[in-house]
Structures are given as structure tokens and as C-alpha cells.
Design a protein around this motif. Structure first.
Motif, PDB file in Angstrom:
ATOM      1  N   ARG A  52       0.806  -1.232   0.000  1.00 30.27           N
ATOM      2  CA  ARG A  52       0.000   0.000   0.000  1.00 30.27           C
ATOM      3  C   ARG A  52       0.832   1.272   0.000  1.00 30.27           C
ATOM      4  O   ARG A  52       0.268   2.357  -0.130  1.00 30.27           O
ATOM      5  CB  ARG A  52      -0.938  -0.013   1.199  1.00 30.27           C
ATOM      6  N   VAL A  53       2.134   1.147   0.186  1.00 30.16           N
ATOM      7  CA  VAL A  53       3.004   2.320   0.172  1.00 30.16           C
ATOM      8  C   VAL A  53       4.081   2.089  -0.887  1.00 30.16           C
ATOM      9  O   VAL A  53       5.038   1.354  -0.653  1.00 30.16           O
ATOM     10  CB  VAL A  53       3.652   2.576   1.550  1.00 30.16           C
ATOM     11  N   PRO A  54       3.917   2.708  -2.059  1.00 26.77           N
ATOM     12  CA  PRO A  54       4.918   2.521  -3.117  1.00 26.77           C
ATOM     13  C   PRO A  54       6.303   2.989  -2.665  1.00 26.77           C
ATOM     14  O   PRO A  54       6.440   3.927  -1.885  1.00 26.77           O
ATOM     15  CB  PRO A  54       4.401   3.404  -4.263  1.00 26.77           C
ATOM     16  N   ASN A  55       7.319   2.305  -3.172  1.00 19.51           N
ATOM     17  CA  ASN A  55       8.726   2.643  -2.944  1.00 19.51           C
ATOM     18  C   ASN A  55       9.227   2.331  -1.541  1.00 19.51           C
ATOM     19  O   ASN A  55      10.226   2.909  -1.114  1.00 19.51           O
ATOM     20  CB  ASN A  55       9.022   4.107  -3.302  1.00 19.51           C
ATOM     21  N   VAL A  56       8.551   1.428  -0.814  1.00 16.80           N
ATOM     22  CA  VAL A  56       9.066   0.955   0.471  1.00 16.80           C
ATOM     23  C   VAL A  56       9.268  -0.552   0.367  1.00 16.80           C
ATOM     24  O   VAL A  56       8.337  -1.284   0.029  1.00 16.80           O
ATOM     25  CB  VAL A  56       8.115   1.276   1.647  1.00 16.80           C
ATOM     26  N   PRO A  94      -0.105   7.470   1.499  1.00 13.15           N
ATOM     27  CA  PRO A  94      -1.366   7.260   0.782  1.00 13.15           C
ATOM     28  C   PRO A  94      -2.554   7.696   1.638  1.00 13.15           C
ATOM     29  O   PRO A  94      -2.536   7.537   2.862  1.00 13.15           O
ATOM     30  CB  PRO A  94      -1.404   5.751   0.557  1.00 13.15           C
ATOM     31  N   SER A  95      -3.565   8.236   1.003  1.00 12.38           N
ATOM     32  CA  SER A  95      -4.750   8.653   1.756  1.00 12.38           C
ATOM     33  C   SER A  95      -5.547   7.428   2.172  1.00 12.38           C
ATOM     34  O   SER A  95      -5.586   6.417   1.467  1.00 12.38           O
ATOM     35  CB  SER A  95      -5.614   9.596   0.909  1.00 12.38           C
ATOM     36  N   GLY A  96      -6.155   7.519   3.345  1.00 12.16           N
ATOM     37  CA  GLY A  96      -7.018   6.450   3.842  1.00 12.16           C
ATOM     38  C   GLY A  96      -6.285   5.231   4.359  1.00 12.16           C
ATOM     39  O   GLY A  96      -6.915   4.205   4.605  1.00 12.16           O
ATOM     40  N   ILE A  97      -5.000   5.320   4.548  1.00  9.03           N
ATOM     41  CA  ILE A  97      -4.238   4.177   5.042  1.00  9.03           C
ATOM     42  C   ILE A  97      -4.429   4.073   6.557  1.00  9.03           C
ATOM     43  O   ILE A  97      -4.399   5.078   7.254  1.00  9.03           O
ATOM     44  CB  ILE A  97      -2.747   4.306   4.653  1.00  9.03           C
ATOM     45  N   VAL A 117       4.689  -8.665   9.904  1.00  2.97           N
ATOM     46  CA  VAL A 117       5.222  -7.309   9.847  1.00  2.97           C
ATOM     47  C   VAL A 117       4.029  -6.363   9.889  1.00  2.97           C
ATOM     48  O   VAL A 117       3.100  -6.483   9.089  1.00  2.97           O
ATOM     49  CB  VAL A 117       6.056  -7.072   8.574  1.00  2.97           C
ATOM     50  N   THR A 118       4.064  -5.442  10.847  1.00  2.00           N
ATOM     51  CA  THR A 118       2.988  -4.468  11.030  1.00  2.00           C
ATOM     52  C   THR A 118       3.518  -3.073  10.729  1.00  2.00           C
ATOM     53  O   THR A 118       4.600  -2.705  11.168  1.00  2.00           O
ATOM     54  CB  THR A 118       2.463  -4.515  12.481  1.00  2.00           C
ATOM     55  N   ARG A 119       2.744  -2.291   9.958  1.00  2.00           N
ATOM     56  CA  ARG A 119       3.086  -0.904   9.677  1.00  2.00           C
ATOM     57  C   ARG A 119       2.327  -0.013  10.654  1.00  2.00           C
ATOM     58  O   ARG A 119       1.118  -0.146  10.802  1.00  2.00           O
ATOM     59  CB  ARG A 119       2.716  -0.510   8.244  1.00  2.00           C
ATOM     60  N   ILE A 120       3.038   0.889  11.324  1.00  2.00           N
ATOM     61  CA  ILE A 120       2.449   1.844  12.267  1.00  2.00           C
ATOM     62  C   ILE A 120       2.835   3.238  11.794  1.00  2.00           C
ATOM     63  O   ILE A 120       4.004   3.488  11.491  1.00  2.00           O
ATOM     64  CB  ILE A 120       2.975   1.597  13.699  1.00  2.00           C
TER      65      ILE A 120
END
Length: 156
Positions: A52-56, A94-97, A117-120
Motif C-alpha cells: 500500500r506504500v509505493p517505494n518501500v 497514501p490517503s485512507g491508510i 510485519v505491522t506498519r504503524i
């Protein structure tokens, strides 16, 4: 035999796949323990791209148990791992993430154990924090690793 092991591992990981997540890419591996029967124990490095996050891209190093039980897919890998996520290009929020979202999940045993893996999102510092943990049905593990990726400043 490696093909059979790979197919078995992929089949066991299917129930843990997160919708929309791209498959991992194995970057490399290093043998750590010689096994007379079956593959050696090793440390594996895999890359996961945040869906959901390009370039990561996140790089996970983890133990992979060999031997006969590892070869047939019945070994439980130790809950020891490392995580490093990096920007591979401009990173925009990104919006709405969601503020807290499970991004990747991979089986670490034939039954009931997975690496997650959790994104915070740290909105105050404009940073994406990635945390890797091990989960089981009954209990998890205190072993974890954390990394952060800054989000590019918005254009003015």
C-alpha cells in the motif's frame, strides 16, 4: 528435492497470505549448521514490498531450520529475525491508510506460527514504522525488530 520443499513451504504459507500483499523475493541465504540428512540450517534474507506504500521495501533475515523435519516442512523455525525497511524512491503517505496495519505474514511452522510485519504510522514525525513479531495461537514471542522509513515532505 528443493522444488518439493519450496512447493510445500508455499502451500503452507497460503493460509497466512495477506490480501494485496506481493510475494516475497528471496535475496540470498547463508548456511549456518551442516545437516547430514536434509538441507542445512540457514539464515535467509527476503524482500517484501509494502503493497500500500509505493517505494518501500522491507528486508527480513530469519532462521530457516533444515534437517529432515525442515525438508518435509514440519520444522518450527526459531523466532529470531531482523528487519530493515528502506525507501527505494519517493515515499508519499497514501490517503485512507490505517494507522496500524498488518502488511506481511509468513508461516514459520507447519501449524499455528507466523512472522508478521505491522506498519504503524507516526504522524507527528511523518514516519512509517515497521515492526516484525512472531505469533502463535496460544502465545507469541518477545523477540521483535523495528525500523522506520521517513515520508517525503509534502510539496508546497
Amino acid at each position: 528435492m528443493r522444488i518439493i520443499h519450496g512447493l510445500l513451504a508455499a502451500a503452507l504459507a497460503l493460509p497466512f497470505a495477506i490480501p494485496g500483499a506481493r510475494a516475497q523475493t528471496r535475496v540470498g541465504e547463508v548456511s549456518t549448521t551442516f545437516r547430514m540428512v536434509g538441507p542445512n540450517d540457514k539464515v535467509v534474507v527476503e524482500r517484501y514490498d509494502d503493497p500500500r506504500v509505493p517505494n518501500v521495501s522491507c528486508y527480513v533475515s530469519r532462521a530457516d531450520t533444515g534437517g529432515l523435519s525442515g525438508w518435509v516442512g514440519l520444522a518450527e523455525d526459531p523466532s529470531r529475525f531482523s528487519l530493515a525497511c528502506r525507501a527505494t524512491g519517493p515515499v508519499a503517505m497514501p490517503s485512507g491508510i490505517p494507522k496500524n496495519e498488518s502488511v506481511f505474514r509468513q508461516s514459520a511452522s507447519a501449524l499455528f506460527k507466523a512472522l508478521t510485519v505491522t506498519r504503524i504510522i507516526d504522524e507527528e514525525k511523518r514516519v512509517l514504522v515497521y515492526l516484525i513479531t512472531s505469533t502463535k495461537i496460544i502465545d507469541g514471542s518477545p523477540y521483535n525488530s523495528v525500523t522506520a522509513v521517513p515520508v517525503d515532505a509534502p510539496a508546497r
